[in-house]
Design a protein around this motif. Sequence first.
Motif, PDB file in Angstrom:
ATOM      1  N   THR A  22     -60.874 -48.783  22.510  1.00 60.24           N
ATOM      2  CA  THR A  22     -60.875 -49.387  23.845  1.00 60.24           C
ATOM      3  C   THR A  22     -60.031 -48.552  24.806  1.00 60.24           C
ATOM      4  O   THR A  22     -60.444 -48.289  25.941  1.00 60.24           O
ATOM      5  N   LEU A  23     -58.870 -48.106  24.358  1.00 57.84           N
ATOM      6  CA  LEU A  23     -58.027 -47.253  25.202  1.00 57.84           C
ATOM      7  C   LEU A  23     -58.737 -45.952  25.559  1.00 57.84           C
ATOM      8  O   LEU A  23     -58.631 -45.477  26.694  1.00 57.84           O
ATOM      9  N   ASP A  24     -59.463 -45.372  24.621  1.00 57.38           N
ATOM     10  CA  ASP A  24     -60.210 -44.133  24.892  1.00 57.38           C
ATOM     11  C   ASP A  24     -61.208 -44.341  26.026  1.00 57.38           C
ATOM     12  O   ASP A  24     -61.439 -43.433  26.835  1.00 57.38           O
ATOM     13  N   GLU A  35     -66.515 -40.927  22.537  1.00 57.89           N
ATOM     14  CA  GLU A  35     -67.485 -40.554  21.500  1.00 57.89           C
ATOM     15  C   GLU A  35     -66.871 -39.724  20.375  1.00 57.89           C
ATOM     16  O   GLU A  35     -67.490 -39.533  19.328  1.00 57.89           O
ATOM     17  N   GLU A  36     -65.654 -39.251  20.544  1.00 56.43           N
ATOM     18  CA  GLU A  36     -65.011 -38.414  19.522  1.00 56.43           C
ATOM     19  C   GLU A  36     -64.315 -39.226  18.433  1.00 56.43           C
ATOM     20  O   GLU A  36     -64.092 -38.728  17.340  1.00 56.43           O
ATOM     21  N   ARG A  37     -63.950 -40.439  18.721  1.00 56.92           N
ATOM     22  CA  ARG A  37     -63.224 -41.243  17.736  1.00 56.92           C
ATOM     23  C   ARG A  37     -64.232 -41.880  16.780  1.00 56.92           C
ATOM     24  O   ARG A  37     -65.013 -42.732  17.167  1.00 56.92           O
ATOM     25  N   LYS A  43     -59.414 -43.112   6.033  1.00 60.42           N
ATOM     26  CA  LYS A  43     -58.546 -42.151   6.743  1.00 60.42           C
ATOM     27  C   LYS A  43     -57.525 -42.870   7.620  1.00 60.42           C
ATOM     28  O   LYS A  43     -56.364 -42.466   7.692  1.00 60.42           O
ATOM     29  N   LEU A  44     -57.960 -43.925   8.296  1.00 63.33           N
ATOM     30  CA  LEU A  44     -57.037 -44.661   9.149  1.00 63.33           C
ATOM     31  C   LEU A  44     -55.978 -45.379   8.310  1.00 63.33           C
ATOM     32  O   LEU A  44     -54.797 -45.385   8.664  1.00 63.33           O
ATOM     33  N   GLU A  45     -56.371 -45.944   7.195  1.00 60.46           N
ATOM     34  CA  GLU A  45     -55.397 -46.584   6.304  1.00 60.46           C
ATOM     35  C   GLU A  45     -54.404 -45.557   5.766  1.00 60.46           C
ATOM     36  O   GLU A  45     -53.207 -45.840   5.641  1.00 60.46           O
TER      37      GLU A  45
END
Length: 166
Positions: A22-24, A35-37, A43-45
Motif C-alpha cells: 500500500t505504501l508503494d 509492480e516490483e514488490r 522470504k518475508l518471514e
Amino acid sequence: MTVKIIKNKQIEADKLFQLMSTLDKETNYMLYQPEERKYDRKKLETFIQNTSENGLILVAEEDSEYNGYIFAQVTPLTKIKHSAYLVIGVLSDHAGQGLGSELLAQVIDWARVSGIHRLELTVVTENSAAIGLYKKFGFIQEGVKKDSLLVNGRYYDEFYMARILD
C-alpha cells in the motif's frame, strides 16, 4: 484511536506485505515501485526473523490493520555493528497523528539499550514531512545523494541523515 505497537517475531508476514504494498502505491518516497514488490511469504518471514535477530521491526496496528512500520537493521560486521539503518513508512491516512514519532521514539529507546551508537537513514530531499520528523528527533543531514532515485522519468536527490546517540 488506539494504536498497538507489535515487535519483531509477533509480526504477521501477510499484513506486513499488505502495508508495504500500500505504501508503494501511495508515495514515490518508498524504494519499490508497486509492480516490483512480489510476495514471497518465506522470504518475508526470513527477513522478519533476521531483522529481529540483528535489529528491530516495529509495526503499528489499529483495528487489526497495520498502518505504519519502522525497521532498524544492524549488520554483524565488526566495524559497523554500532550502527542501525532505519526505514520507516506510515500510511497517508495516519500521517500527522504522531505515529511516526511513536515508532521513532521506540527505536531510539531500543538503540540505547542495545548499545547502538549511530542511527542512519536516507530521505528524498522533497519529503519535508519526514525530514521534519527526523530533525525533531535530532537527526542531522550529513550529505546528499545526487540523482539517487529515478521515478517516472525524473531524478530525485536524497539526504543522508544520522543521529549519534550518547
